[in-house]
Enzyme design. Sequence first.
Site, PDB file in Angstrom:
ATOM      1  N   HIS A 249      34.822 -17.902  20.553  1.00 29.33           N
ATOM      2  CA  HIS A 249      34.002 -17.157  21.515  1.00 29.33           C
ATOM      3  C   HIS A 249      34.816 -16.724  22.719  1.00 29.33           C
ATOM      4  CE1 HIS A 249      31.024 -16.926  24.901  1.00 29.33           C
ATOM      5  NE2 HIS A 249      30.370 -16.214  24.003  1.00 29.33           N
TER       6      HIS A 249
ATOM      7  N   SER B  14      26.044 -14.464  20.162  1.00 32.65           N
ATOM      8  CA  SER B  14      27.483 -14.576  19.943  1.00 32.65           C
ATOM      9  C   SER B  14      27.793 -15.646  18.906  1.00 32.65           C
ATOM     10  CB  SER B  14      28.201 -14.916  21.260  1.00 32.65           C
ATOM     11  OG  SER B  14      28.067 -13.880  22.190  1.00 32.65           O
TER      12      SER B  14
ATOM     13  N   ARG C  61      33.659 -22.293  20.173  1.00 31.70           N
ATOM     14  CA  ARG C  61      33.849 -21.913  21.582  1.00 31.70           C
ATOM     15  C   ARG C  61      35.229 -21.327  21.802  1.00 31.70           C
ATOM     16  NH1 ARG C  61      30.580 -22.714  25.859  1.00 31.70           N
ATOM     17  NH2 ARG C  61      28.603 -23.736  25.398  1.00 31.70           N
TER      18      ARG C  61
END
Length: 219
Positions: free
Chosen positions: A47, A21, A44
């Site tokens: 993500h 990812s 993040r």
Amino acid sequence: MDFKTEFKPLTVDPDKIYDYSFAIIAEEMGKHNFSEDEWKVVRRIIHASADFELGRSVILTPGAIEAGIQSILAGRHVIADVQMIESGSGKKRFQKHGGDLHCYIADEDVSIEAKKQNTTRAIISMQKAAKLHEGGIYAIGNAPTALLELIRLIKEGLAKPDLIIGMPVGFVSAAESKEELTKLEGIPYITNVGRKGGSTVTVAALNAISLLADEQAKK
């Protein structure tokens, strides 16, 4: 593992899923102006949201990441506007340094006072937090009124957070509350431009900072 589907996942290894990812995010994001630690937070956020537009709109004041790290290492507490942040955060990472994560929006006294004043529980919960805690990290991902109230408390000298993660989502006052945060001086913050945001991305930013704090503690 066979899912009995035509599509076969690249892996079911949790660590490799993260690695894949992050590699995809780095490739699709391309060039950016975030520092190394800032990028660890922003990636993040991307993500958690699969939203590069949101990621590119993130604003961090100079030293915001380090301010959050030092707050955690000093055992300061984290204040959340809603319980979703409390549920999604790695509380053990705060607790081992002497702090904890608190959310007061569901407290009975907060509900009673909000009804009495005909205002939101989010506003009253920020007032309660400011009375109970010195400094700390305020993580606001849902309630624009919580962010606006925190800004008011700061301006009146009633609160002085170590860091604000202010990324509320919505159509009513969300973008405007974040714009007001960008006008605030003297307090480190992480926010983004526009209506997007939410508890999920606020948790992502908070968890990224707590992981960086753990890394620094091990050095």
